[in-house]
Design a protein around this motif. Structure first.
Motif, PDB file in Angstrom:
ATOM      1  N   LEU A  15      43.898  15.398 -22.845  1.00 42.22           N
ATOM      2  CA  LEU A  15      42.700  14.947 -22.137  1.00 42.22           C
ATOM      3  C   LEU A  15      43.018  14.215 -20.839  1.00 42.22           C
ATOM      4  O   LEU A  15      42.139  14.100 -19.977  1.00 42.22           O
ATOM      5  CB  LEU A  15      41.875  14.011 -23.034  1.00 42.22           C
ATOM      6  CG  LEU A  15      41.201  14.679 -24.217  1.00 42.22           C
ATOM      7  CD1 LEU A  15      40.616  13.626 -25.149  1.00 42.22           C
ATOM      8  CD2 LEU A  15      40.135  15.648 -23.752  1.00 42.22           C
ATOM      9  N   ARG A  19      45.540  17.585 -19.044  1.00 42.81           N
ATOM     10  CA  ARG A  19      44.199  18.173 -18.879  1.00 42.81           C
ATOM     11  C   ARG A  19      44.215  19.654 -19.269  1.00 42.81           C
ATOM     12  O   ARG A  19      44.089  20.552 -18.454  1.00 42.81           O
ATOM     13  CB  ARG A  19      43.658  17.997 -17.473  1.00 42.81           C
ATOM     14  CG  ARG A  19      42.176  18.381 -17.443  1.00 42.81           C
ATOM     15  CD  ARG A  19      41.473  17.953 -16.188  1.00 42.81           C
ATOM     16  NE  ARG A  19      40.073  18.302 -16.316  1.00 42.81           N
ATOM     17  CZ  ARG A  19      39.432  19.118 -15.498  1.00 42.81           C
ATOM     18  NH1 ARG A  19      40.031  19.627 -14.455  1.00 42.81           N
ATOM     19  NH2 ARG A  19      38.161  19.410 -15.707  1.00 42.81           N
ATOM     20  N   ASP A  20      44.339  19.871 -20.570  1.00 46.11           N
ATOM     21  CA  ASP A  20      44.527  21.212 -21.118  1.00 46.11           C
ATOM     22  C   ASP A  20      43.503  21.494 -22.218  1.00 46.11           C
ATOM     23  O   ASP A  20      43.696  21.087 -23.363  1.00 46.11           O
ATOM     24  CB  ASP A  20      45.952  21.304 -21.663  1.00 46.11           C
ATOM     25  CG  ASP A  20      46.305  22.676 -22.189  1.00 46.11           C
ATOM     26  OD1 ASP A  20      45.412  23.539 -22.336  1.00 46.11           O
ATOM     27  OD2 ASP A  20      47.497  22.886 -22.470  1.00 46.11           O
ATOM     28  N   PRO A  21      42.397  22.187 -21.891  1.00 45.18           N
ATOM     29  CA  PRO A  21      41.355  22.459 -22.891  1.00 45.18           C
ATOM     30  C   PRO A  21      41.868  23.229 -24.107  1.00 45.18           C
ATOM     31  O   PRO A  21      41.413  23.004 -25.226  1.00 45.18           O
ATOM     32  CB  PRO A  21      40.315  23.281 -22.137  1.00 45.18           C
ATOM     33  CG  PRO A  21      40.584  23.046 -20.699  1.00 45.18           C
ATOM     34  CD  PRO A  21      42.046  22.708 -20.578  1.00 45.18           C
ATOM     35  N   LYS A  22      42.834  24.127 -23.910  1.00 43.20           N
ATOM     36  CA  LYS A  22      43.388  24.878 -25.038  1.00 43.20           C
ATOM     37  C   LYS A  22      44.115  23.932 -25.992  1.00 43.20           C
ATOM     38  O   LYS A  22      43.982  24.034 -27.213  1.00 43.20           O
ATOM     39  CB  LYS A  22      44.334  25.972 -24.544  1.00 43.20           C
ATOM     40  CG  LYS A  22      44.876  26.831 -25.656  1.00 43.20           C
ATOM     41  CD  LYS A  22      45.779  27.936 -25.138  1.00 43.20           C
ATOM     42  CE  LYS A  22      46.294  28.735 -26.318  1.00 43.20           C
ATOM     43  NZ  LYS A  22      47.585  29.312 -26.102  1.00 43.20           N
ATOM     44  N   VAL A  24      43.482  20.752 -26.320  1.00 47.80           N
ATOM     45  CA  VAL A  24      42.429  19.956 -26.976  1.00 47.80           C
ATOM     46  C   VAL A  24      41.918  20.724 -28.187  1.00 47.80           C
ATOM     47  O   VAL A  24      41.826  20.187 -29.287  1.00 47.80           O
ATOM     48  CB  VAL A  24      41.275  19.618 -26.009  1.00 47.80           C
ATOM     49  CG1 VAL A  24      40.100  18.997 -26.761  1.00 47.80           C
ATOM     50  CG2 VAL A  24      41.755  18.689 -24.892  1.00 47.80           C
ATOM     51  N   VAL A  49      35.140  20.663 -28.031  1.00 44.87           N
ATOM     52  CA  VAL A  49      35.885  21.014 -26.819  1.00 44.87           C
ATOM     53  C   VAL A  49      34.953  21.021 -25.608  1.00 44.87           C
ATOM     54  O   VAL A  49      35.321  20.535 -24.529  1.00 44.87           O
ATOM     55  CB  VAL A  49      36.610  22.360 -26.988  1.00 44.87           C
ATOM     56  CG1 VAL A  49      37.189  22.853 -25.667  1.00 44.87           C
ATOM     57  CG2 VAL A  49      37.709  22.236 -28.040  1.00 44.87           C
ATOM     58  N   GLU A  50      33.753  21.528 -25.765  1.00 44.59           N
ATOM     59  CA  GLU A  50      32.786  21.523 -24.662  1.00 44.59           C
ATOM     60  C   GLU A  50      32.475  20.089 -24.215  1.00 44.59           C
ATOM     61  O   GLU A  50      32.395  19.809 -23.016  1.00 44.59           O
ATOM     62  CB  GLU A  50      31.491  22.223 -25.084  1.00 44.59           C
ATOM     63  CG  GLU A  50      30.454  22.289 -23.977  1.00 44.59           C
ATOM     64  CD  GLU A  50      29.185  22.979 -24.423  1.00 44.59           C
ATOM     65  OE1 GLU A  50      28.128  22.625 -23.865  1.00 44.59           O
ATOM     66  OE2 GLU A  50      29.239  23.850 -25.312  1.00 44.59           O
ATOM     67  N   ASP A  53      35.396  18.895 -22.284  1.00 46.69           N
ATOM     68  CA  ASP A  53      35.436  19.581 -20.990  1.00 46.69           C
ATOM     69  C   ASP A  53      34.535  18.867 -19.978  1.00 46.69           C
ATOM     70  O   ASP A  53      34.895  18.729 -18.806  1.00 46.69           O
ATOM     71  CB  ASP A  53      34.995  21.038 -21.121  1.00 46.69           C
ATOM     72  CG  ASP A  53      36.069  21.949 -21.660  1.00 46.69           C
ATOM     73  OD1 ASP A  53      37.249  21.534 -21.732  1.00 46.69           O
ATOM     74  OD2 ASP A  53      35.733  23.099 -22.036  1.00 46.69           O
ATOM     75  N   THR A  56      36.345  15.648 -18.880  1.00 45.51           N
ATOM     76  CA  THR A  56      37.474  15.878 -17.975  1.00 45.51           C
ATOM     77  C   THR A  56      37.009  16.490 -16.653  1.00 45.51           C
ATOM     78  O   THR A  56      37.701  16.344 -15.645  1.00 45.51           O
ATOM     79  CB  THR A  56      38.562  16.759 -18.621  1.00 45.51           C
ATOM     80  OG1 THR A  56      37.994  17.985 -19.056  1.00 45.51           O
ATOM     81  CG2 THR A  56      39.210  16.041 -19.795  1.00 45.51           C
ATOM     82  N   GLU A  57      35.859  17.139 -16.634  1.00 42.02           N
ATOM     83  CA  GLU A  57      35.300  17.617 -15.370  1.00 42.02           C
ATOM     84  C   GLU A  57      34.745  16.438 -14.578  1.00 42.02           C
ATOM     85  O   GLU A  57      34.872  16.382 -13.358  1.00 42.02           O
ATOM     86  CB  GLU A  57      34.204  18.653 -15.621  1.00 42.02           C
ATOM     87  CG  GLU A  57      33.704  19.294 -14.351  1.00 42.02           C
ATOM     88  CD  GLU A  57      32.697  20.398 -14.593  1.00 42.02           C
ATOM     89  OE1 GLU A  57      32.205  20.947 -13.583  1.00 42.02           O
ATOM     90  OE2 GLU A  57      32.384  20.710 -15.748  1.00 42.02           O
TER      91      GLU A  57
END
Length: 144
Positions: A15, A19-22, A24, A49-50, A53, A56-57
């Protein structure tokens, strides 16, 4: 270090620094449940995850300054400061978004992750929403 601590540390890394959604997603069970102060209860890996996201956005270069790290059996607990500059859209609980404020935030929070078979099955996040919105400049400071 136990399994819960290792998974929580991977989540924090995914996070913030990475910063890697996969990564997470890989921290959570398919049927995990998360409870947050702003989005309420989230059921299922995809919804969790959403949610992350959007965070982190909102703060793409986020950092986490750890104050305390604990592990008790299958649960890891972190307390610390989440911070960074708001350079992305701000997702509101209503589903609306606000443009970035470019403000720096430093928010004290605590999260708990219960881990089974190497993934988080239950996650709880605590932080002061009023403090976040005040730091973002969306809400005026409360008078003393």
């Amino acid at each position: 270090m136990g399994q819960a601590r290792e998974v929580m540390d991977r989540l924090t890394e995914a996070l913030t620094t990475a910063r890697d959604p996969k990564a997470v997603a890989e921290c959570f069970a398919q049927d995990a449940v998360a409870v947050t102060p702003d989005a309420g209860e989230l059921r299922g890996r995809d919804n969790i995850v959403e949610y992350f996201d959007q965070i982190t956005e909102m703060i793409p270069q986020a950092t986490f300054e750890s104050l305390h790290k604990y592990e008790a059996g299958d649960t890891a607990i972190d307390e610390g400061y989440f911070g960074g500059r708001n350079t992305g859209p701000i997702a509101l609980p209503t589903g609306e978004t606000l443009p970035a404020t470019e403000q720096e935030v430093r928010l004290l929070g605590c999260d708990l992750a219960t881990v089974e078979d190497g993934v988080i099955v239950s996650y709880r996040l605590y932080f002061d929403q009023a403090d976040l919105f005040t730091q973002l400049g969306i809400m005026p400071e409360a008078p003393l």
